[in-house]
Design a protein around this motif. Structure first.
Motif, mmCIF file in Angstrom:
data_model
loop_
_atom_site.group_PDB
_atom_site.id
_atom_site.type_symbol
_atom_site.label_atom_id
_atom_site.label_comp_id
_atom_site.label_asym_id
_atom_site.label_seq_id
_atom_site.Cartn_x
_atom_site.Cartn_y
_atom_site.Cartn_z
ATOM 1 N N LEU A 177 27.794 53.826 32.175
ATOM 2 C CA LEU A 177 27.062 52.830 31.697
ATOM 3 C C LEU A 177 27.143 51.458 32.822
ATOM 4 N N GLY A 178 26.294 50.809 32.796
ATOM 5 C CA GLY A 178 26.100 49.724 33.718
ATOM 6 C C GLY A 178 25.423 48.560 32.952
ATOM 7 N N GLY A 179 25.678 47.441 33.254
ATOM 8 C CA GLY A 179 24.977 46.242 32.751
ATOM 9 C C GLY A 179 25.775 45.666 31.698
ATOM 10 N N GLY A 180 25.345 44.752 31.056
ATOM 11 C CA GLY A 180 26.091 43.901 29.959
ATOM 12 C C GLY A 180 26.744 44.889 28.903
ATOM 13 N N GLY A 181 25.653 45.608 28.577
ATOM 14 C CA GLY A 181 25.992 46.975 27.335
ATOM 15 C C GLY A 181 27.167 47.377 27.627
ATOM 16 N N GLY A 182 27.460 47.820 29.049
ATOM 17 C CA GLY A 182 28.669 48.308 29.103
ATOM 18 C C GLY A 182 29.973 47.899 28.460
ATOM 19 N N GLN A 183 29.838 46.367 28.186
ATOM 20 C CA GLN A 183 31.149 45.726 27.735
ATOM 21 C C GLN A 183 31.135 45.640 26.125
ATOM 22 N N ASP A 184 30.113 46.405 25.722
ATOM 23 C CA ASP A 184 29.922 46.197 24.199
ATOM 24 C C ASP A 184 30.625 47.691 23.676
ATOM 25 N N ALA A 185 31.782 47.426 22.885
ATOM 26 C CA ALA A 185 32.535 48.694 22.388
ATOM 27 C C ALA A 185 31.649 49.184 21.404
ATOM 28 N N ALA A 186 31.076 48.336 20.547
ATOM 29 C CA ALA A 186 30.218 49.008 19.346
ATOM 30 C C ALA A 186 28.948 49.828 19.822
ATOM 31 N N TRP A 187 28.325 49.188 21.032
ATOM 32 C CA TRP A 187 27.240 49.983 21.524
ATOM 33 C C TRP A 187 27.865 51.455 22.092
ATOM 34 N N ARG A 188 28.851 51.267 22.836
ATOM 35 C CA ARG A 188 29.446 52.630 23.494
ATOM 36 C C ARG A 188 29.871 53.778 22.605
ATOM 37 N N VAL A 197 31.152 58.771 27.172
ATOM 38 C CA VAL A 197 30.333 57.519 27.609
ATOM 39 C C VAL A 197 31.518 56.763 28.438
ATOM 40 N N GLN A 198 31.089 56.402 29.525
ATOM 41 C CA GLN A 198 32.037 55.770 30.343
ATOM 42 C C GLN A 198 31.630 54.453 30.858
ATOM 43 N N ALA A 199 32.426 53.479 30.607
ATOM 44 C CA ALA A 199 31.834 52.132 31.070
ATOM 45 C C ALA A 199 32.144 52.024 32.346
ATOM 46 N N GLY A 200 31.030 51.975 33.429
ATOM 47 C CA GLY A 200 31.235 51.991 34.813
ATOM 48 C C GLY A 200 31.246 50.361 35.375
ATOM 49 N N ILE A 201 30.611 50.111 36.192
ATOM 50 C CA ILE A 201 30.875 48.792 37.034
ATOM 51 C C ILE A 201 29.837 47.722 36.253
ATOM 52 N N VAL A 202 30.321 46.806 35.550
ATOM 53 C CA VAL A 202 29.794 46.044 34.642
ATOM 54 C C VAL A 202 28.858 45.369 35.526
ATOM 55 N N GLU A 203 29.079 44.787 36.623
ATOM 56 C CA GLU A 203 27.997 43.984 37.635
ATOM 57 C C GLU A 203 27.370 45.066 38.308
ATOM 58 N N ALA A 204 26.925 46.026 37.607
ATOM 59 C CA ALA A 204 26.297 47.235 38.632
ATOM 60 C C ALA A 204 25.088 46.764 39.640
ATOM 61 N N SER A 205 24.430 45.976 38.979
ATOM 62 C CA SER A 205 23.341 45.651 39.932
ATOM 63 C C SER A 205 23.495 44.750 41.101
ATOM 64 N N VAL A 206 24.750 43.720 41.008
ATOM 65 C CA VAL A 206 25.172 42.896 41.812
ATOM 66 C C VAL A 206 25.782 43.815 42.850
ATOM 67 N N VAL A 207 26.742 44.617 42.503
ATOM 68 C CA VAL A 207 27.496 45.506 43.527
ATOM 69 C C VAL A 207 26.760 46.329 44.288
ATOM 70 N N GLY A 208 25.553 47.063 43.569
ATOM 71 C CA GLY A 208 24.663 47.989 44.297
ATOM 72 C C GLY A 208 24.033 46.947 45.333
ATOM 73 N N ASN A 209 23.413 46.016 45.087
ATOM 74 C CA ASN A 209 22.672 45.120 46.038
ATOM 75 C C ASN A 209 23.615 44.824 47.047
ATOM 76 N N ALA A 210 24.913 44.326 46.844
ATOM 77 C CA ALA A 210 25.789 43.922 47.843
ATOM 78 C C ALA A 210 26.105 45.054 48.755
ATOM 79 N N LEU A 211 26.451 46.150 48.315
ATOM 80 C CA LEU A 211 26.600 47.301 48.980
ATOM 81 C C LEU A 211 25.752 47.840 49.892
ATOM 82 N N ILE A 212 24.440 47.843 49.537
ATOM 83 C CA ILE A 212 23.259 47.908 50.407
ATOM 84 C C ILE A 212 23.267 46.879 51.496
ATOM 85 N N GLN A 213 23.578 45.616 51.177
ATOM 86 C CA GLN A 213 23.389 44.831 52.312
ATOM 87 C C GLN A 213 24.614 44.945 53.404
ATOM 88 N N PHE A 214 25.901 45.399 52.733
ATOM 89 C CA PHE A 214 26.861 45.813 53.827
ATOM 90 C C PHE A 214 26.326 46.958 54.653
#
Length: 470
Positions: free
Chosen positions: A404-415, A426-443
């Motif tokens: 899971l990524g995105g804000g929903g990954g923080q929602d225990a009920a949703w998980r 269901v594994q809560a992955g990187i919450v800021e997944a889009s930010v991290v992915g964007n930054a890694l591609i830049q790097f």
């Protein structure tokens, strides 16, 4: 924040349908640190004919993010990502010729009906999931309804493409975002001449296509107002936020990813350039991935419906219930509470979520906020579970885990509800997944990381250790 001499810094503008953020990301060795500089919202508005985006409000949010980044260590690069399908048409002066409408605008339904005879061909040629939200149907209908404005339009830019153009002066379409338009050929990744021809739109409207990680040019001098921004490059990371998030979540064999925000984007990683006919028959879509990969996906209604429920409940009762409380009430509600079908047309753009849910099923006619929350969570989870079963047919191994990524990954009920409905871990992955992915591609583009593969390996290692998760 302090940085050491070996660190490298980039700036991410992550535009979601609900809010946008300016995020500074520092990479030092294998350590990633993220600082939120600015958050802005309120840019979805409503015109007489339907929902629209406030270009100037988003612009102002990005400008403020730049202002807050202008001092301190150098910002080597920046990139924008956004939701898919929406677009801006610009004239000779580079400014919008019309206020962009959102994917929920009714013109999409009119467009899909007008092109009904070509739906299968569009899906076959482009691999897109044929839905009323797709760009091709909106753009076709807009051009038909606004011929005088169409005469003034020179370029069509998807949302993040437009803001990257606004920052650099370079018009381009980044491929992962272009994939959401219904105009890109599934095999070549270029504009599909047949589909463009079906719409009658001029070919000159479509910008050059670039791959994720392509440097566009320097930040405009007029925007590089502080010392930290003097040598900042604008990079086309993955302009589609889902592609950024999937890149950071880095699902392996037997794993799916789920980016849970306003929409639930569910998918698996597959090779670029091929759309299985069976997948197309199921209505799945092939979206753009990074570095020669693609994403076999389905777009499903997401947690924006929970926002609509909260807003509707407050409007009717005056009671403001936060999302944590909604989740707790849902978990405590009667397990026999009936689920709603979140794909029902009434839930596409509901204006009174409480009334719509109560009218959907007799068992919800007198439901309170706890039962309504449970009905919504369960319906969302059942839709995702059905999608996972479909995707399993095209996965190298049966899908047993969801990252899971995105804000929903923080929602225990949703998980909880998702795990129960899908039978997957269901594994809560990187919450800021889009930010991290964007930054890694830049790097990677800057040479700070040697390859996309190694950037993903770093992301997966960090997520599994909990280093970059909530």
């Amino acid at each position: 924040m302090t940085t050491d001499a070996t660190s490298i810094r980039c700036l991410v503008f992550d535009l979601g349908a609900g809010s946008g953020r300016a995020m500074l990301v520092d990479l030092s060795g294998e350590n990633l640190s993220i600082t939120e500089l600015h958050r802005f919202s309120g840019y979805e508005t409503r015109l007489e004919d339907g929902p629209a985006w406030d270009v100037e409000a988003i612009r102002a949010g990005i400008r403020e993010g730049l202002r807050r980044a202008e001092n301190g260590p150098p910002v080597r690069s920046l990139a924008v990502d956004s939701w898919g399908v929406d677009f801006v048409l610009v004239g000779e002066d580079g400014e919008p010729v019309d206020q962009p409408r959102t994917y929920r605008h009714t013109r999409g339904q009119r467009g899909i009906e007008a092109l009904d005879a070509h739906r299968e061909r569009i899906a076959e040629r482009t691999g897109v999931q044929v839905l009323p939200i797709i760009t091709v149907f909106h753009l076709y209908e807009w051009a038909k309804e606004n011929p005088s404005l169409m005469e003034n339009a020179r370029k069509m830019l998807m949302t993040a493409d437009f803001y990257a153009y606004d920052l650099s002066g370079i018009p381009a379409c980044e491929r992962t975002l272009g994939r959401t338009s219904g105009f890109l050929n599934v095999e070549t990744g270029t504009w599909d001449e047949e589909v463009v021809g079906l719409t009658g739109l001029p070919h000159s409207l479509f910008c050059p296509i670039v791959a994720a990680g392509t440097p566009l040019g320097a930040l405009k001098p007029s925007l590089a107002t502080g010392p930290a921004l003097r040598d900042t490059q604008v990079i086309a990371a993955a302009h589609h936020d889902t592609a950024c998030a999937a890149f950071a979540l880095a699902p392996g064999e037997g794993e799916a990813f789920a980016v849970c925000g306003s929409w639930n984007l569910i998918g698996i990683d597959v090779p670029e350039g091929h759309m299985p006919e069976e997948a197309r028959a199921l209505g799945l879509g092939l979206e753009g991935g990074v570095g020669g990969r693609a994403l076999l996906t389905r777009s499903l209604p997401g947690l924006f419906l929970m926002r609509r429920l909260r807003d509707s409940w407050k409007a009717g009762t005056g009671e403001d219930v936060d999302f944590v409380t909604l989740g707790r009430l849902a978990l405590d509600a009667d397990p026999a509470t009936p689920a709603i079908d979140v794909t029902d047309p009434r839930f596409f753009d509901p204006q009174d979520m409480v009334a719509d849910m109560r009218g959907f099923h007799p068992g919800l006619a007198q439901a309170g906020i706890g039962a309504l929350s449970r009905a919504l969570y369960t319906g969302l989870a059942q839709a995702v579970a059905a999608c996972i079963r479909e995707l399993s047919q095209f996965s190298a191994k049966p899908i047993t885990a969801i990252r899971l990524g995105g804000g929903g990954g923080q929602d225990a009920a949703w998980r909880h509800f998702l795990e129960k409905a899908s039978g997957c871990h269901v594994q809560a992955g990187i919450v800021e997944a889009s930010v991290v992915g964007n930054a890694l591609i830049q790097f990677v583009a800057l040479g700070a990381l040697p390859s996309f593969a190694q950037a993903q390996a770093l992301a997966r290692k960090s997520a599994d250790s909990g280093a970059w998760t909530a």
